[in-house]
Scaffold this active site. Structure first.
Site, PDB file in Angstrom:
ATOM      1  N   ALA A  67      -2.780  -5.558  -4.954  1.00 28.79           N
ATOM      2  CA  ALA A  67      -3.671  -5.561  -3.792  1.00 28.79           C
ATOM      3  C   ALA A  67      -5.010  -4.966  -4.246  1.00 28.79           C
ATOM      4  O   ALA A  67      -5.063  -4.165  -5.184  1.00 28.79           O
ATOM      5  CB  ALA A  67      -3.064  -4.724  -2.682  1.00 28.79           C
TER       6      ALA A  67
ATOM      7  N   GLY B 275       1.170  -5.818  -5.864  1.00 23.25           N
ATOM      8  CA  GLY B 275       1.236  -7.014  -5.029  1.00 23.25           C
ATOM      9  C   GLY B 275       1.382  -8.294  -5.836  1.00 23.25           C
ATOM     10  O   GLY B 275       1.844  -9.307  -5.315  1.00 23.25           O
TER      11      GLY B 275
ATOM     12  N   GLU C 167       5.010  -8.636  -6.521  1.00 24.87           N
ATOM     13  CA  GLU C 167       5.633  -8.867  -5.205  1.00 24.87           C
ATOM     14  C   GLU C 167       5.438 -10.318  -4.762  1.00 24.87           C
ATOM     15  O   GLU C 167       6.352 -10.934  -4.205  1.00 24.87           O
ATOM     16  CB  GLU C 167       5.055  -7.882  -4.181  1.00 24.87           C
ATOM     17  CG  GLU C 167       5.522  -6.450  -4.438  1.00 24.87           C
ATOM     18  CD  GLU C 167       4.826  -5.418  -3.566  1.00 24.87           C
ATOM     19  OE1 GLU C 167       3.575  -5.405  -3.533  1.00 24.87           O
ATOM     20  OE2 GLU C 167       5.513  -4.632  -2.908  1.00 24.87           O
TER      21      GLU C 167
ATOM     22  N   GLU D 195       2.203   1.330  -8.068  1.00 29.99           N
ATOM     23  CA  GLU D 195       1.639   1.960  -6.864  1.00 29.99           C
ATOM     24  C   GLU D 195       1.753   3.480  -6.884  1.00 29.99           C
ATOM     25  O   GLU D 195       0.873   4.188  -6.405  1.00 29.99           O
ATOM     26  CB  GLU D 195       2.335   1.410  -5.605  1.00 29.99           C
ATOM     27  CG  GLU D 195       2.000  -0.030  -5.258  1.00 29.99           C
ATOM     28  CD  GLU D 195       2.937  -1.060  -5.883  1.00 29.99           C
ATOM     29  OE1 GLU D 195       3.641  -0.732  -6.867  1.00 29.99           O
ATOM     30  OE2 GLU D 195       2.957  -2.210  -5.397  1.00 29.99           O
TER      31      GLU D 195
HETATM   32  N1  CO8 Z   1      -7.833  -3.907  -7.112  1.00 27.35           N
HETATM   33  C1  CO8 Z   1      -9.173  -4.020  -7.247  1.00 27.35           C
HETATM   34  N2  CO8 Z   1      -9.775  -4.266  -8.414  1.00 27.35           N
HETATM   35  C2  CO8 Z   1      -9.009  -4.403  -9.510  1.00 27.35           C
HETATM   36  C3  CO8 Z   1      -7.613  -4.301  -9.463  1.00 27.35           C
HETATM   37  C4  CO8 Z   1      -7.005  -4.055  -8.183  1.00 27.35           C
HETATM   38  N3  CO8 Z   1      -5.679  -3.989  -8.011  1.00 27.35           N
HETATM   39  N4  CO8 Z   1      -7.120  -4.455 -10.704  1.00 27.35           N
HETATM   40  C5  CO8 Z   1      -8.167  -4.674 -11.496  1.00 27.35           C
HETATM   41  N5  CO8 Z   1      -9.303  -4.631 -10.797  1.00 27.35           N
HETATM   42  C6  CO8 Z   1     -10.686  -4.818 -11.277  1.00 27.35           C
HETATM   43  C7  CO8 Z   1     -11.209  -3.559 -11.996  1.00 27.35           C
HETATM   44  O1  CO8 Z   1     -11.644  -2.607 -11.058  1.00 27.35           O
HETATM   45  C8  CO8 Z   1     -12.293  -4.144 -12.860  1.00 27.35           C
HETATM   46  O2  CO8 Z   1     -13.428  -4.370 -12.049  1.00 27.35           O
HETATM   47  P1  CO8 Z   1     -14.917  -4.046 -12.652  1.00 27.35           P
HETATM   48  O3  CO8 Z   1     -15.064  -4.968 -13.824  1.00 27.35           O
HETATM   49  O4  CO8 Z   1     -15.826  -4.366 -11.508  1.00 27.35           O
HETATM   50  O5  CO8 Z   1     -14.908  -2.603 -13.051  1.00 27.35           O
HETATM   51  C9  CO8 Z   1     -11.745  -5.514 -13.244  1.00 27.35           C
HETATM   52  O6  CO8 Z   1     -10.727  -5.811 -12.284  1.00 27.35           O
HETATM   53  C10 CO8 Z   1     -11.125  -5.517 -14.618  1.00 27.35           C
HETATM   54  O7  CO8 Z   1     -10.153  -4.503 -14.661  1.00 27.35           O
HETATM   55  P2  CO8 Z   1     -10.114  -3.390 -15.823  1.00 27.35           P
HETATM   56  O8  CO8 Z   1     -11.480  -3.128 -16.374  1.00 27.35           O
HETATM   57  O9  CO8 Z   1      -9.345  -2.210 -15.300  1.00 27.35           O
HETATM   58  O10 CO8 Z   1      -9.262  -4.172 -16.930  1.00 27.35           O
HETATM   59  P3  CO8 Z   1      -8.294  -3.523 -18.028  1.00 27.35           P
HETATM   60  O11 CO8 Z   1      -7.924  -4.654 -18.932  1.00 27.35           O
HETATM   61  O12 CO8 Z   1      -8.887  -2.307 -18.639  1.00 27.35           O
HETATM   62  O13 CO8 Z   1      -6.990  -3.078 -17.200  1.00 27.35           O
HETATM   63  C11 CO8 Z   1      -5.227  -3.332 -15.588  1.00 27.35           C
HETATM   64  C12 CO8 Z   1      -6.191  -4.042 -16.566  1.00 27.35           C
HETATM   65  C13 CO8 Z   1      -4.182  -2.534 -16.381  1.00 27.35           C
HETATM   66  C14 CO8 Z   1      -4.524  -4.439 -14.800  1.00 27.35           C
HETATM   67  C15 CO8 Z   1      -6.015  -2.390 -14.653  1.00 27.35           C
HETATM   68  O14 CO8 Z   1      -7.099  -3.116 -14.086  1.00 27.35           O
HETATM   69  C16 CO8 Z   1      -5.203  -1.825 -13.523  1.00 27.35           C
HETATM   70  O15 CO8 Z   1      -4.435  -0.892 -13.738  1.00 27.35           O
HETATM   71  N6  CO8 Z   1      -5.382  -2.368 -12.293  1.00 27.35           N
HETATM   72  C17 CO8 Z   1      -4.754  -1.843 -11.106  1.00 27.35           C
HETATM   73  C18 CO8 Z   1      -3.299  -2.236 -11.051  1.00 27.35           C
HETATM   74  C19 CO8 Z   1      -2.647  -1.635  -9.844  1.00 27.35           C
HETATM   75  O16 CO8 Z   1      -2.583  -0.451  -9.641  1.00 27.35           O
HETATM   76  N7  CO8 Z   1      -2.098  -2.515  -9.002  1.00 27.35           N
HETATM   77  C20 CO8 Z   1      -1.397  -2.137  -7.799  1.00 27.35           C
HETATM   78  C21 CO8 Z   1      -2.332  -2.022  -6.651  1.00 27.35           C
HETATM   79  S1  CO8 Z   1      -1.535  -1.404  -5.183  1.00 27.35           S
HETATM   80  C22 CO8 Z   1      -0.664  -2.726  -4.584  1.00 27.35           C
HETATM   81  O17 CO8 Z   1      -0.686  -3.782  -5.132  1.00 27.35           O
HETATM   82  C23 CO8 Z   1       0.131  -2.500  -3.327  1.00 27.35           C
HETATM   83  C24 CO8 Z   1       0.423  -3.783  -2.584  1.00 27.35           C
HETATM   84  C25 CO8 Z   1       0.862  -3.648  -1.163  1.00 27.35           C
HETATM   85  C26 CO8 Z   1       0.316  -2.497  -0.424  1.00 27.35           C
HETATM   86  C27 CO8 Z   1      -0.417  -2.844   0.823  1.00 27.35           C
HETATM   87  C28 CO8 Z   1      -0.837  -1.518   1.448  1.00 27.35           C
HETATM   88  C29 CO8 Z   1      -1.789  -1.679   2.571  1.00 27.35           C
END
Ligand code: CO8
Length: 260
Positions: free
Chosen positions: A66, A111, A114, A134
């Site tokens: 998400a 997500g 999921e 998460e």
């Molecule tokens: N949300 C928003 N932006 C994201 C997300 C995300 N989940 N994942 C990546 N991005 C964005 C980064 O912020 C970045 O943006 P920018 O270039 O503007 O800085 C761009 O994508 C590239 O990402 P990274 O620079 O971080 O790329 P890396 O190769 O260094 O890392 C990863 C890749 C490991 C995937 C890393 O981006 C990461 O850890 N992302 C987050 C993963 C995460 O925590 N996902 C779970 C989110 S919570 C969830 O899904 C709950 C779902 C249901 C809940 C509903 C509740 C209301």
């Protein structure tokens, strides 16, 4: 509905939905969820669509979860609405009366995994990575992860991944039954489309009944589940495709299914 965050293509009876926010690693915000719901309705109602593929744009990510930027300031009631929208959308794909394949072309986190788990099949590229991270941002899964991961890989592993927040690669995901098949990234879409094309030629009503019996029988007591299977199987005898399939077998020829 005009799509701004997904691509929707139909060819040879197979709809391919591509989540198209590669710069944000295809993270799901409420706009994407709304478009995915609309696309799921199209897939359900368009009789020309026999099978569905869900994938992510780019070579790095299926869906990285998400959209965290949209969630950071939410209050519980707003979070609930976002959660319900995701739950309803994913459930649409899970209960779609047609096969749905996730082509996981990179990160499937939060997500993302999921959504993939709401599909009938998960085909992954070798570079794919799976996880429910998460907990690392003070949350637990909210789009079905606590339930679907537990059902797919067992309670012990689900707790390990959800409470530990770690990631696993495609090989490990295959070993524990989270994915069905693993391919090199450059072969993933071709192989997924080949499988979808094969499904598209099979008797649609029988596919629908198979999915229904598995999905809705799974949580029932065995006697009730077996009854459901009996009812679904007997319904297949109402179709021309069942008559054709059996006659073709007996006449030692290929069946010509008509989808009715
Ligand atoms: N949300 C928003 N932006 C994201 C997300 C995300 N989940 N994942 C990546 N991005 C964005 C980064 O912020 C970045 O943006 P920018 O270039 O503007 O800085 C761009 O994508 C590239 O990402 P990274 O620079 O971080 O790329 P890396 O190769 O260094 O890392 C990863 C890749 C490991 C995937 C890393 O981006 C990461 O850890 N992302 C987050 C993963 C995460 O925590 N996902 C779970 C989110 S919570 C969830 O899904 C709950 C779902 C249901 C809940 C509903 C509740 C209301």
């Amino acid at each position: 509905m005009e799509y701004k965050n997904i691509l929707f293509e139909v060819a040879d009876g197979v709809a391919t939905i591509t989540i198209n926010r590669p710069k944000a690693l295809n993270a799901l915000n409420s706009d994407v969820i709304g478009e995915l719901y609309d696309a799921a309705v199209k897939c359900k109602t368009d009789e020309a669509i026999k099978a569905v593929i869900l994938t992510g744009a780019g070579e790095k990510s299926f869906v990285a979860g998400a959209d965290i930027s949209q969630m950071v300031e939410l209050r519980p009631q707003q979070a609930m609405l976002f959660m319900e929208a995701g739950i309803e959308t994913f459930r649409m794909f899970e209960t779609l009366p047609k096969p749905v394949i996730a082509a996981v072309n990179g990160f499937a986190l939060g997500g993302g995994v999921e959504l993939a788990m709401s599909c009938d099949f998960r085909f992954a590229s070798e570079n794919a990575r799976f996880g429910q991270p998460e907990i690392l941002i003070g949350l637990i899964p909210g789009w079905g992860g606590t339930q679907r991961l537990t059902r797919l890989v067992g309670i012990g592993r689900a707790k390990e991944y959800i409470m530990g927040g770690g990631q696993i690669d495609a090989k490990r995901a295959y070993e524990i039954g989270l994915v069905n098949r693993v391919y090199p990234l450059d072969q993933l879409m071709a192989e997924t489309k080949k499988f979808a094309a094969k499904l598209a030629t099979l008797p649609g009503f029988a596919l629908k009944m198979a999915k229904h019996a598995i999905n809705f029988g799974y949580d029932l007591a065995l006697d009730n589940a077996l009854r459901l299977e009996t009812e679904c199987c007997s319904q297949c005898f109402s179709t021309d495709d069942q008559k054709e399939g059996m006659k073709a077998f007996l006449e030692k020829r290929k069946p010509a299914f008509k989808g009715r």
